[in-house]
Design an enzyme around this catalytic site. Structure first.
Site, PDB file in Angstrom:
ATOM      1  N   CYS A  77      -5.965  -3.662 -18.467  1.00 13.55           N
ATOM      2  CA  CYS A  77      -6.237  -2.873 -17.265  1.00 13.55           C
ATOM      3  C   CYS A  77      -5.284  -3.184 -16.123  1.00 13.55           C
ATOM      4  CB  CYS A  77      -7.680  -3.068 -16.828  1.00 13.55           C
ATOM      5  SG  CYS A  77      -8.110  -4.791 -16.570  1.00 13.55           S
TER       6      CYS A  77
ATOM      7  N   HIS B 127       0.822  -1.214   0.000  1.00 11.02           N
ATOM      8  CA  HIS B 127       0.000   0.000   0.000  1.00 11.02           C
ATOM      9  C   HIS B 127       0.849   1.254   0.000  1.00 11.02           C
ATOM     10  CE1 HIS B 127      -3.629  -2.276   1.790  1.00 11.02           C
ATOM     11  NE2 HIS B 127      -3.656  -2.238   0.477  1.00 11.02           N
TER      12      HIS B 127
HETATM   13  C1  PEP Z   1      -4.936  -7.727 -13.180  1.00 10.18           C
HETATM   14  O1  PEP Z   1      -4.835  -8.840 -12.670  1.00 10.18           O
HETATM   15  O2  PEP Z   1      -4.121  -7.268 -13.996  1.00 10.18           O
HETATM   16  C2  PEP Z   1      -6.055  -6.828 -12.829  1.00 10.18           C
HETATM   17  C3  PEP Z   1      -6.281  -5.722 -13.487  1.00 10.18           C
HETATM   18  O3  PEP Z   1      -6.826  -7.169 -11.787  1.00 10.18           O
HETATM   19  P1  PEP Z   1      -6.402  -7.120 -10.261  1.00 10.18           P
HETATM   20  O4  PEP Z   1      -5.127  -6.301 -10.149  1.00 10.18           O
HETATM   21  O5  PEP Z   1      -7.536  -6.482  -9.555  1.00 10.18           O
HETATM   22  O6  PEP Z   1      -6.201  -8.546  -9.924  1.00 10.18           O
END
Ligand code: PEP
Ligand code: MG
Length: 763
Positions: free
Chosen positions: A691, A377
């Site tokens: 993402c 964090h």
């Molecule tokens: C990922 O795994 O790249 C993602 C966008 O989801 P999270 O970070 O929430 O697992």
């Protein structure tokens, strides 16, 4: 239409700008730049003296930095408090102040050494950068006179124009002083020493080490000599302070960074409000112990329990608890906090999220840590607050002493103690580039993201809480590329009802224009994201375990309720999309789709209209990329979760700091899988977005654009950074870099290649 007066002003401003450029390019050092600027201003607006004062926040005083007209031998020796004199008044008000005969003004304070007595009038305007007054520009005439509103405005616009020049000249000066430090270091027998650690937060910084021994919390005295009532009332007061302090912190962080980051502090509130935690402390106080010891002891007990559980999610919670405990002790008079009035580079074993959010970023230029990897964090906050940070080994951290000159590079993970002249010169260059870079970031907010040849790339925001959408216009996001709905669930102590969820989703959609997409991801809980009420069992390998869709397809109610709420909130809106996480097999996406269809039919049977919602899946498990063609007929779009994909392809836990050097989404193995997916999706005409954190990585975004991905979703504050990065490269160059990246053997080679071919614009 511009009036002729404002046209004159425009012309004047342009001329001033050109002159300033000329001064910078022909001056030999920053002192000369400032002196010549003062002279130029005096000449251009026809006054007898012009001076520049700068506020030194360390000393809390305004210092004369340059003058044309006053006695220049007093530069750097004349200083005043902001509460003193007319110059102080300008800073205090952050607005112009004028007086035709300055000696008559009640706030006038004489500085005879400057020989200002020969002047009568005073006009001062603030120098402002990033909405903060950092100095004052003053002009005088020998004869008493009142400045017209146009003249005041003119000096104001000159101040605006030179603010950035002045702050940069000061930065150069600071750096020049820093370059002289090897001589001091020799005296202290400090030798240049380089530590190669882990890059935690981008950017470079130079400064003196500010050592904070957070681990030195001494055990408070146990037995109280006072009544347990007074100890109890101290405890209650500390509790109230800490709660209101935490609420303030949440507000500050959501304002400065975003509500996703601020939500980290919800855990603090939860601890503070926890009945069991409070009762333990109270019962210890009732048995005659001091409030401080009772808190200390209870926190230690909890931490001991946390240490037993080898779960990254819970160990981060342990850091939260420690943070809360320290705050409570602070209000009881224990100085254990990492707050400091010193300026420089903070050295700490472990930085807690609360510490970092409280840091005065005008003082703390960088951070060196030895605990807490890239995904902790504290690291997330450091990145969002743009404080460069590196993580080195414990024993290396011990070699740094308070006051040691340091240079750190948060891009490469390098920290240098006692940097020699050559190293400082390099850092100096990087630092100026970095400042220049940040100054122009805002210019990118409202322009579309395009590569040099005009190829459009959409930049969207990842959000975690409904209200995060307010950040979209602030950073120029083109929609929501990932709404991590689990954070809403994690902030509660029970599953939300369908109507509660509907309200949250509806509020979000109501705030996003219908031409901007909003991609909802269904509940992605398990592994590092779980709340006690969800009843997760201990698992040997939670990241490979019973998480997300895997669980919800077996216990369907939670998913069905979420899908129903989503359909109800979407009504007939055209911009809503749905994303399923952690899909491993084709039958999972088929089942998820069927469940969605079931919810839709149920609603329609009850007469509720439903929207056409496109359905996508996260490609984050390697099997789905290897067999991607098998999924294409079941989905409308693809979303790459590079965070999980990287950990699964490389078998590197994304939260384990000991192997963090092995975790890099730019590994050619990860890139080859992404490349395969993009090519297949193109064949099937399915859009692809990404993402994961890779989308906002300054190297990652170039490779992704080169691989043909034209939709990147990231933390909103990073959008302008990526926009700028992509505006510096042609799609043809990005393609050729991507093609070469697929062929090499390591992520280091990929990054080296990109940095050699592009300006290092993120630092
Ligand atoms: C990922 O795994 O790249 C993602 C966008 O989801 P999270 O970070 O929430 O697992
Ligand atoms: Mg994921």
């Amino acid at each position: 239409m511009a009036t002729s007066e404002s046209q004159d002003q425009l012309y004047f401003a342009l001329q001033t700008f050109t002159e300033v450029n000329r001064i910078i390019t022909s001056s030999h050092n920053s002192d000369e730049t400032l002196a010549r600027t003062a002279k130029m201003i005096a000449k251009r607006i026809n006054v007898d003296a012009c001076s520049i004062y700068i506020y030194d926040s360390d000393r809390g005083v305004l210092i004369l930095k340059a003058t044309h007209g006053l006695d220049s031998s007093t530069i750097e020796t004349v200083y005043m408090l902001p509460s003193e004199g007319l110059v102080g008044l300008v800073l205090e008000r952050s607005a112009p102040v004028q007086e035709s005969q300055m000696q008559n003004h009640p706030r006038f304070k004489a500085f005879p050494q400057t020989k200002e007595d020969s002047f009568s009038s005073f006009l001062g305007v603030p120098l402002i950068e990033h909405r903060r007054s950092f100095g004052v520009l003053v002009v005088h005439t020998t004869e008493p006179r009142t400045f017209s509103p146009q003249e005041v405005q003119l000096l104001g616009s000159i101040a605006t124009q030179i603010s950035s020049l002045v702050s940069k000249a000061l930065l150069m000066k600071e750096l020049d002083t820093a370059t002289q430090e090897p001589s001091i270091s020799k005296k202290r027998k400090g030798e240049t020493h380089q530590f190669s650690g882990q890059a935690v937060a981008y950017g470079v910084a130079i400064g003196k080490a500010v050592l904070l021994q957070q681990s030195d919390v001494e055990e408070p005295q146990q037995k109280s000599s006072r009544s347990s009532e007074s100890e109890m009332s101290d405890f209650q007061a500390a509790m109230d302070h800490t709660i209101s302090d935490t609420l303030e912190l949440i507000e500050k962080v959501s304002d400065k960074v975003g509500t996703e980051e601020a939500s980290i502090f919800h855990a603090h509130l939860m601890f503070l409000e926890d009945q069991h935690f409070q009762e333990k402390i109270k019962s210890s106080i009732e048995s005659g112990n001091t409030a401080s010891w009772s808190i200390y002891q209870t926190v230690e007990e909890y931490l001991g329990a946390f240490a037993e559980i080898k779960d990254p999610y819970l160990s981060e919670k342990g850091a939260d608890l420690k943070d809360v405990g320290y705050r409570l002790l602070h209000y009881l008079g224990h100085e254990v906090l990492s707050v400091t009035k010193k300026t420089g580079i903070l050295i700490m074993r472990q930085l807690l999220p609360g510490d970092i959010a409280r840091l005065d970023t005008t003082r703390i230029k960088g951070i060196i840590l030895s605990k807490g990897g890239v995904v902790s964090h504290a690291a997330i906050l450091a990145r969002s607050l743009r404080i460069p940070a590196v993580c080195i080994e414990d024993h290396e951290l011990d070699q740094i002493h308070d006051g040691d000159p340091l240079a750190i590079n948060g891009d490469s993970g390098v920290a240098v103690a006692y940097p020699d002249k050559k190293i400082l010169e390099e850092f100096k260059k990087l630092l100026v580039e970095q400042q220049n870079y940040f100054e122009h970031l805002d210019d990118f907010r409202d322009v579309p993201c395009k590569t040099t040849d005009g190829t459009r790339i959409s930049l969207l925001a990842n959000i975690a809480l409904g209200s995060d959408e307010v950040q979209l216009p602030r950073y120029g996001a083109e929609g929501v590329g990932l709404f991590r709905t689990e954070f809403y669930f994690l902030s509660l102590d029970r599953y939300p009802s369908v109507s509660e969820q509907t309200q949250v989703y509806r509020d979000l959609l109501g705030n996003v224009p219908e031409d901007k997409p909003v991609i909802f991801r269904t509940l992605d809980v398990g592994a590092d994201k779980a709340a006690p009420y969800m009843g997760f069992q201990d698992e040997e390998n939670p990241f490979l375990g019973y998480r997300a869709v895997r669980r919800q397809l077996k216990q369907k109610t939670v998913l069905k309720e979420q899908l129903t709420a989503l359909l109800m909130a979407a009504e007939t809106r055209p911009n809503v999309r749905l994303l399923f996480p952690m899909i491993t097999n084709v039958n999972e996406i088929i089942q998820a789709r069927e469940l969605f269809q079931e919810c839709r039919l149920e609603l329609e049977a009850n007469g509720s209209p439903t929207a056409e919602i496109e359905i996508g899946m996260m490609f984050e498990v390697p099997s789905t990329l290897l067999l991607c063609e098998k999924f294409m007929n079941e989905i409308d779009f693809c979303s790459i979760g590079s965070n999980d994909l990287t950990q699964y392809v490389l078998a590197v836990d994304r939260n384990n700091q000991h192997i963090a050097d092995l975790y890099d989404p730019l590994h050619p193995a990860v890139l080859q899988l992404i490349d395969k997916l993009v090519k297949t999706a193109q064949e099937y005409q399915k859009p692809v977005e990404i993402c994961g954190e890779m989308a906002s990585d300054p190297d990652g975004c170039v490779i992704l654009a080169g691989l043909g991905i034209n939709s990147l979703s990231m933390n909103a504050p990073l959008i302008p950074v990526v926009k700028r990065r992509l505006s510096e490269i042609s799609i043809a160059d990005a393609k050729s870099l991507a093609e070469r990246a697929l062929e090499v053997t390591s992520p280091m080679e990929v990054r080296k290649m990109i940095r050699e071919s592009l300006p290092d614009s993120h630092s």
